[in-house]
Write a protein that holds these residues in place. Structure first.
Motif, short mmCIF file in Angstrom:
data_model
loop_
_atom_site.label_atom_id
_atom_site.label_comp_id
_atom_site.label_asym_id
_atom_site.label_seq_id
_atom_site.Cartn_x
_atom_site.Cartn_y
_atom_site.Cartn_z
N UNK A 45 -45.57 90.28 2.43
CA UNK A 45 -46.89 89.99 3.06
C UNK A 45 -47.93 90.29 1.79
N UNK A 46 -47.50 91.37 1.06
CA UNK A 46 -48.48 91.56 -0.08
C UNK A 46 -48.25 90.65 -1.06
N UNK A 47 -47.08 90.47 -1.41
CA UNK A 47 -46.87 89.42 -2.39
C UNK A 47 -47.24 87.93 -2.15
N UNK A 48 -47.55 87.54 -0.80
CA UNK A 48 -47.89 86.43 -0.39
C UNK A 48 -49.44 86.36 -0.80
N UNK A 49 -50.12 87.40 -0.42
CA UNK A 49 -51.44 87.48 -0.50
C UNK A 49 -51.80 87.38 -2.03
N UNK A 50 -50.91 88.22 -2.80
CA UNK A 50 -51.12 88.32 -4.14
C UNK A 50 -51.00 86.88 -4.98
N UNK A 51 -50.06 85.95 -4.43
CA UNK A 51 -49.72 84.57 -4.96
C UNK A 51 -50.90 83.81 -4.52
N UNK A 52 -51.50 83.97 -3.21
CA UNK A 52 -52.74 83.19 -2.95
C UNK A 52 -53.88 83.80 -3.76
N UNK A 53 -54.00 85.01 -4.21
CA UNK A 53 -55.17 85.44 -4.74
C UNK A 53 -55.06 84.93 -6.26
N UNK A 54 -53.82 84.88 -6.74
CA UNK A 54 -53.59 84.34 -7.97
C UNK A 54 -54.09 82.77 -8.29
N UNK A 55 -53.52 82.09 -7.05
CA UNK A 55 -53.90 80.54 -7.07
C UNK A 55 -55.45 80.47 -7.05
N UNK A 56 -55.93 81.21 -6.22
CA UNK A 56 -57.43 81.23 -6.13
C UNK A 56 -58.39 81.55 -7.60
N UNK A 57 -57.77 82.66 -8.33
CA UNK A 57 -58.03 82.99 -9.47
C UNK A 57 -57.94 81.82 -10.43
N UNK A 58 -56.93 81.41 -10.39
CA UNK A 58 -56.62 80.26 -11.25
C UNK A 58 -57.29 78.92 -10.89
N UNK A 59 -57.58 78.69 -9.82
CA UNK A 59 -58.74 77.56 -9.35
C UNK A 59 -60.00 77.72 -9.86
N UNK A 60 -60.44 79.18 -9.60
CA UNK A 60 -61.79 79.71 -10.02
C UNK A 60 -61.87 79.47 -11.50
N UNK A 62 -45.63 89.49 -13.16
CA UNK A 62 -46.33 88.38 -12.98
C UNK A 62 -45.73 87.31 -12.14
N UNK A 63 -44.53 87.59 -11.38
CA UNK A 63 -43.84 86.54 -10.73
C UNK A 63 -44.29 87.10 -9.21
N UNK A 64 -45.19 86.10 -8.65
CA UNK A 64 -45.43 86.62 -7.17
C UNK A 64 -44.94 85.57 -6.41
N UNK A 65 -43.97 84.89 -6.48
CA UNK A 65 -43.04 84.07 -5.68
C UNK A 65 -41.90 84.70 -5.23
N UNK A 66 -41.73 85.82 -5.60
CA UNK A 66 -40.52 86.59 -5.06
C UNK A 66 -40.34 87.12 -3.69
N UNK A 67 -39.50 86.86 -3.04
CA UNK A 67 -39.26 87.44 -1.56
C UNK A 67 -37.88 88.32 -1.50
N UNK A 68 -38.16 89.34 -0.69
CA UNK A 68 -37.06 90.08 -0.04
C UNK A 68 -36.48 90.01 1.17
N UNK A 69 -35.28 90.17 1.43
CA UNK A 69 -34.80 90.08 2.89
C UNK A 69 -35.63 91.13 3.73
N UNK A 70 -36.12 90.63 4.92
CA UNK A 70 -36.85 91.65 5.78
C UNK A 70 -36.28 91.48 7.13
N UNK A 71 -36.55 92.50 7.82
CA UNK A 71 -36.31 92.68 9.42
C UNK A 71 -37.05 93.75 10.05
N UNK A 72 -37.16 93.79 11.40
CA UNK A 72 -37.49 94.99 12.24
C UNK A 72 -36.66 95.89 12.58
N UNK A 73 -35.49 96.33 11.96
CA UNK A 73 -34.56 97.02 12.27
C UNK A 73 -34.92 98.65 12.11
#
Length: 468
Positions: free
Chosen positions: A228-243, A205-216
């Motif tokens: 990107x997925x976690x960011x969208x999930x976090x936005x969706x969670x915020x939207x769900x909480x708001x709704x 349930x923690x949607x604020x986690x981030x991992x080191x990323x690169x284009x290597x």
């Protein structure tokens, strides 16, 4: 059986390196061995050609030529013998080499003037040798030949020495490869492990986690997609909480709104039933019950309309409609409600303006927006305008009311949103469903709706509908 990924990576790396080294060693050893044998063969052929050439030049003293070469070649561990067509030795000194023996095929080849070259022959001689037999021709006629042999022990010793150094090189290379493979495997496994840990946190349930990323590489791209997925999930969670917050607020408002008219209706019915209301007040009481009943029906209808629109159960019957007539209908229906708040409704539309839409749903759109303008305007003006803009019909509803804060404009289309929560007793659009229904209906007409507002100076809704 479970095998850790790091071991899989490490074993695969080492296996590839070992196979590569083995193949390289075999190829290199074979190449060196062939090179040594070819050089030895060329050396023997060269000596044989020289002996035969010198025998041709000094044919009166062949024994002298043979003796000269014998002293030189025997010192280099090269044995040779000159023989005639009957395989009789012509060497004047004792022959230290093996007996001259040819198979029928080899003898036929030799008598036809073709040389015989063999890398080694362990069956015929007691040790491995390089053997060369050259024909001795005189005016094209076979009169004998020369046989040269040289042991290949020295060559094999050299090859063994090369293999020894190659083996040491392989061991050193494997040691270095071992360390590099282990290091690379650890790096890749650590990156994957971070993704695994982050995935576990997301599943918890923690949607604020981030991992080191690169284009290597692909793992870096996977990390980008994960973030990107976690960011969208976090936005969706915020939207769900708001709704969810709005839903709870909506239910609270609905409960409050239902309680008031139901209490009024129940009280009036009990009063009429028990003759507790004076005759002069009965008609007023009945009118109050009627108003509260209509209020409840409006709430139910708004919810039903919204659910039908969201589930695509609404069917549109589009036709060409004169826009000024529709706007005048809206003006007549809402004029009394506007006057109650001291407002006036003005209509300004091009006589030729036509809209291609479902009449009932168009009226519903315009009534909802106009009621919203009446709700938030007092002692002001609501203007209904219409015009053609190319192949689009443009409808504007503008008021001089309190306006909307810029941060609230995009939220007014949400299902449970209300711009002014303090006005829950207002009879128009009090449940936050009207504008949400409006936007859905406009989109069903393939149109778009925009709102412009300045706090304290009014709001303008602009609807654009395609004309066929």
């Amino acid at each position: 059986m479970k095998v850790k990924y790091i071991y899989q990576q490490f074993i695969s790396h080492i296996s590839i390196i070992i196979v590569a080294f083995l193949v390289l060693s075999l190829i290199f050893t074979q190449y060196v061995e062939n090179l040594v044998y070819e050089n030895k063969t060329e050396e023997l052929i060269s000596y044989g050609d020289n002996i035969l050439r010198d025998l041709d030049r000094g044919s009166e003293r062949p024994d002298q030529v043979i003796n000269q070469y014998a002293r030189v070649l025997f010192g280099r561990d090269i044995q040779f013998s000159v023989f005639d067509e009957n395989i009789q030795l012509l060497n004047p000194i004792r022959w230290r080499g093996p007996a001259i023996e040819f198979t029928e095929k080899e003898w036929r080849k030799l008598t036809n003037g073709e040389p015989i070259v063999m890398k080694y022959d362990l069956e015929r001689y007691d040790r491995a040798v390089t053997l060369v037999a050259l024909p001795y021709l005189e005016q094209g006629r076979f009169i004998g030949g020369i046989l040269l042999t040289s042991p290949i022990g020295g060559a094999r010793e050299m090859i063994a020495e090369i293999n020894k150094y190659l083996f040491y090189t392989v061991l050193i290379a494997l040691a270095v490869s071992f360390l590099l493979s282990w290091l690379l495997s650890r790096i890749h496994v650590n990156r994957i492990k971070k993704l695994q840990e982050a995935t576990s946190m997301v599943s918890a349930g923690d949607y604020t986690v981030k991992v080191p990323s690169s284009d290597f590489d692909e793992i870096g791209e996977l990390a980008n997609d994960f973030n990107s997925m976690v960011g969208r999930l976090n936005e969706s969670k915020s939207e769900i909480e708001r709704l969810e917050h709005r839903r709870r607020q909506f239910m609270s408002d609905v409960s409050h709104e239902l309680r008031t008219p139901l209490t009024t209706i129940s009280g009036m019915i009990e009063g009429l039933k028990n003759d507790m209301i004076p005759e002069a007040e009965k008609e007023r009481g009945i009118q109050l019950v009627s108003q509260e009943t209509k209020r409840l029906i409006r709430l139910v209808n708004e919810n039903l309309d919204y659910d039908k629109i969201r589930s695509n159960q609404v069917q549109l019957f589009k036709e060409d409609i004169e826009l000024i007539e529709v706007l005048e209908v809206i003006q007549e229906q809402l004029e009394m409600q506007a006057e109650e708040r001291g407002n006036t409704i003005e209509v300004d539309a091009e006589p030729s303006a036509v809209v291609h839409a479902d009449y009932d749903r168009l009226v519903q759109i315009l009534i909802n927006i106009t009621k919203n303008s009446i709700q938030f305007t007092e002692n002001g003006t609501i203007r209904l305008r219409g015009r053609m803009d190319g192949n689009m019909t443009v409808i504007e509803i503008e008021d001089t009311g309190i306006g909307i804060e810029p941060s609230e404009i995009e939220k007014i289309w949400d299902r449970f949103y209300k711009a002014d929560l303090s006005r829950t007793s207002n009879p128009f659009g009090e449940f936050g469903l009207g504008l949400s229904i409006v936007k859905q209906l406009v989109q069903m007409h393939d149109g778009k709706i925009q709102v412009e507002s300045e706090q304290g100076r009014g709001t303008k809704f602009v609807i654009e509908l395609p004309f066929r």
